[in-house]
Scaffold this motif. Sequence first.
Motif, short mmCIF file in Angstrom:
data_model
loop_
_atom_site.label_atom_id
_atom_site.label_comp_id
_atom_site.label_asym_id
_atom_site.label_seq_id
_atom_site.Cartn_x
_atom_site.Cartn_y
_atom_site.Cartn_z
N GLU A 98 0.83 -1.21 0.00
CA GLU A 98 0.00 0.00 0.00
C GLU A 98 0.87 1.26 0.00
O GLU A 98 0.62 2.21 -0.76
CB GLU A 98 -0.90 0.01 1.24
CG GLU A 98 -1.90 -1.11 1.34
CD GLU A 98 -3.19 -0.85 0.58
OE1 GLU A 98 -3.35 0.26 0.02
OE2 GLU A 98 -4.03 -1.76 0.53
N ASN A 99 1.87 1.28 0.84
CA ASN A 99 2.70 2.48 0.96
C ASN A 99 3.67 2.63 -0.21
O ASN A 99 3.96 3.76 -0.62
CB ASN A 99 3.43 2.47 2.30
CG ASN A 99 2.51 2.86 3.44
OD1 ASN A 99 2.26 4.04 3.67
ND2 ASN A 99 1.99 1.87 4.15
N ARG B 28 1.65 4.25 -2.88
CA ARG B 28 1.43 5.66 -2.54
C ARG B 28 2.69 6.48 -2.82
O ARG B 28 2.61 7.58 -3.38
CB ARG B 28 1.03 5.79 -1.07
CG ARG B 28 0.69 7.19 -0.62
CD ARG B 28 0.28 7.20 0.84
NE ARG B 28 -0.94 6.46 1.03
CZ ARG B 28 -1.29 5.87 2.19
NH1 ARG B 28 -0.46 5.92 3.23
NH2 ARG B 28 -2.42 5.24 2.29
N ARG C 233 3.09 6.94 -6.66
CA ARG C 233 2.14 7.89 -7.24
C ARG C 233 2.50 9.32 -6.87
O ARG C 233 2.42 10.22 -7.72
CB ARG C 233 0.72 7.54 -6.77
CG ARG C 233 0.14 6.32 -7.50
CD ARG C 233 -1.20 5.89 -6.98
NE ARG C 233 -1.89 5.03 -7.95
CZ ARG C 233 -2.98 4.34 -7.69
NH1 ARG C 233 -3.53 4.38 -6.49
NH2 ARG C 233 -3.55 3.60 -8.64
N HIS C 234 2.89 9.56 -5.64
CA HIS C 234 3.26 10.92 -5.25
C HIS C 234 4.59 11.33 -5.87
O HIS C 234 4.77 12.50 -6.23
CB HIS C 234 3.30 11.04 -3.73
CG HIS C 234 1.95 11.18 -3.12
ND1 HIS C 234 1.30 12.39 -2.97
CD2 HIS C 234 1.09 10.25 -2.62
CE1 HIS C 234 0.12 12.20 -2.41
NE2 HIS C 234 -0.03 10.91 -2.18
N GLY D 267 1.29 9.47 4.74
CA GLY D 267 0.96 8.13 5.21
C GLY D 267 1.65 7.85 6.53
O GLY D 267 2.69 8.44 6.85
#
Length: 462
Positions: free
Chosen positions: A130-131, A134, A137-138, A316
């Motif tokens: 998940e991280n 993230r 994408r960032h 996050g």
Amino acid sequence: MSIRQGIPESSRDSSPRSAAARDDRAHVFHSWSAQATLEPVVVVGARGSRFWDENGKTWLDFSSQLVNVNVGHQHPKLIDAIKEQADKLCTVAPYHANEATSEAARLIAEVAPGDLNKVFFTNGGAEAIENAIRMARHHTGRHKVLAAYRSYHGATAGAIALTGDPRRWGSEPSMPGVVRFWGPYLYRSAFHATTLEEERDRALSHLAEVLTMEGPHNVAAIVLETVVGGSGILVPPDGYLQGVRELCDRHGIVMIADEVMTGFGRCGEWFAVNRWNVTPDLITFAKGVNCGYVPLGGVIISERIAESFAHRPYPGGLTYSGHPLACATAVACINLYKDERIIQHARHLGDEVLGPALEELKQRHPSVGEVRGLGVFWAIELVRHPGTREPLVPYNASGPANAPMAALAGACKERGLWPLIFSNRVHVVPPLTISDQDAREGLAIIDEALAVADRYVSSGGG
């Protein structure tokens, strides 16, 4: 209401059960299971490569539980590390620094490839995925993520969306932006290849075409298991991972290697990518980092991606990120890998014990279509006919359709071996610390049990 209401009479166990068994069935909700059909074994102890139940029945653990108990059960050095850390500091918020977390991060960075020098800690592999997504994408400002069909990345919302096997079906519709591709798998080639070289080249051409059709400027990341785990233990052909790395570099895409199963010695290397001299941008890990003695996972981050968050907050976090008890166990575990030469032993087991013995086993059993793997990470793929390669059970089989594999698993357990069964495969994944003698004992049990599978082999076919 009694827990036994709703269970068919034929499924009800009339024998006396322990308090642990009764409480489990009354109150524990088990993962990936129809609850009314369960009668789980009550495990009361374990040591080394074996565990046992409350009745004294012992099994040789050829599953490493869930491919995570790399150094075996109840290793005294890991237990001592937990006790020592508990006396110092049991928990602390992740915005503080503490000795155990800092040392674990340093040791992980030291064994990671290239410039992967930062570690974001999670509680397990799914959160790591998940991280990692993230971060990608960032870092890129893009939204699409390419993931393979034959894959498993975890059961949280984003991780299950990336998963390519049937375990994702019950969670759909899911996270947008996921695009699937076929990875290499010569035995059941999606590309009609006949050699490993053809499979590699055609799989890379396919991936390049998918990128073209999706618009590489929209793609944040390509995520793949370095060696596919639960979907088959698929070892990539030499050159494939290098080709993926080149495509990522060409288009500014983040390469994420999911090493939750394969990291920390399982494939005879610190990380499986080391075998092919490939450095991804992010590596996700869990399982073998401290062998599940305390839950721990994480993302190892390249300097380039870490720099993206040098002056803007990373959006996050987790309450238990870098938990001291988990990280202290990781420190002890990583040092154990070094001091006891466990990774070298894993390589020895693959090259000199498991690999040769499995190849011999294949010659004896018509139900064995292929054996494949490396280190202490192997699969026996079972078929109804070696010519047609029809799987022993249908894809995603359950109930009566899965009877051959259920019978095989039962035959192993009766003989004192706990197998790991996925679809039409037996995965051979004991602890990395298993002795040569115990490894051969386990293989001998599988050899006997395969007589069950052989009974389903057809004499017809191509």
